[in-house]
Scaffold this active site. Structure first.
Site, short mmCIF file in Angstrom:
data_model
loop_
_atom_site.label_atom_id
_atom_site.label_comp_id
_atom_site.label_asym_id
_atom_site.label_seq_id
_atom_site.Cartn_x
_atom_site.Cartn_y
_atom_site.Cartn_z
N SER A 198 -1.59 -0.68 -0.21
CA SER A 198 -2.71 0.15 0.23
C SER A 198 -2.86 1.44 -0.58
O SER A 198 -3.89 2.10 -0.49
CB SER A 198 -2.58 0.49 1.72
OG SER A 198 -1.55 1.42 1.95
N LYS A 245 -0.10 6.92 3.68
CA LYS A 245 -1.50 7.26 3.40
C LYS A 245 -1.61 8.75 3.02
O LYS A 245 -0.71 9.54 3.25
CB LYS A 245 -2.39 7.04 4.64
CG LYS A 245 -2.41 5.61 5.16
CD LYS A 245 -3.19 4.68 4.26
CE LYS A 245 -3.28 3.29 4.82
NZ LYS A 245 -2.08 2.49 4.68
#
Length: 156
Positions: A66, A103
């Site tokens: 990701s 993230k």
């Protein structure tokens, strides 16, 4: 597609030992070449360079893609400090509804928190009042292997 599940293998930082390694104290130029140093006398201890707070520093190995558009890929090693106060734009290991994710933190002006991936295949994660959320730690460094696998079909 699961938007945030990732497995992290987390390890304590062992700063009890020293490992002084030789390094080029004059730097390595990424632009025009400079005359090579005939010898290297300076040393560096990565424990001292990478670990600010030994009791709250951990290493983790990345699993998943990701954050691939930022160059953070599978098997990279993260140096995470749990004592650092998270700030807008930090790369962070977060716990969302009991699962870890890596993230970028985005603090929106209206008080919302968004967790931003760096891969178009994943959507941002909006933290709502119903979300069980915490910033587990701030990533200070990423260590990655740069050696290319042998036998590839890319020609230089």
């Amino acid at each position: 597609m699961d938007t945030y599940r990732v497995t992290l293998y987390i390890y304590n930082a062992d700063t009890a030992t020293e490992l002084p390694l030789f390094y080029a104290d004059g730097g390595i130029r990424a632009g025009f070449p400079s005359p090579a140093q005939d010898y290297v006398t300076e040393t560096i201890d990565l424990n001292r360079e990478l670990v600010r707070h030994p009791a709250s520093t951990f290493y983790a190995r990345v699993v998943g893609d990701s954050m691939a558009d930022e160059g953070i890929t599978e098997n990279d090693i993260l140096v995470i400090d749990k004592s650092e106060e998270p700030e807008h734009g930090d790369l962070a290991v977060c716990c969302v509804d009991g699962e870890f994710t890596l993230k970028r933190l985005r603090f929106v002006s209206d008080g919302r928190i968004m967790l931003m991936p760096s891969n178009r295949r994943y959507r941002p994660i909006e933290i709502t009042p119903d979300t069980d959320f915490m910033v587990w730690g701030v990533v200070l460094y990423t260590i990655k292997a740069n050696r290319r696998r042998r036998g590839g079909d890319v020609q230089w």
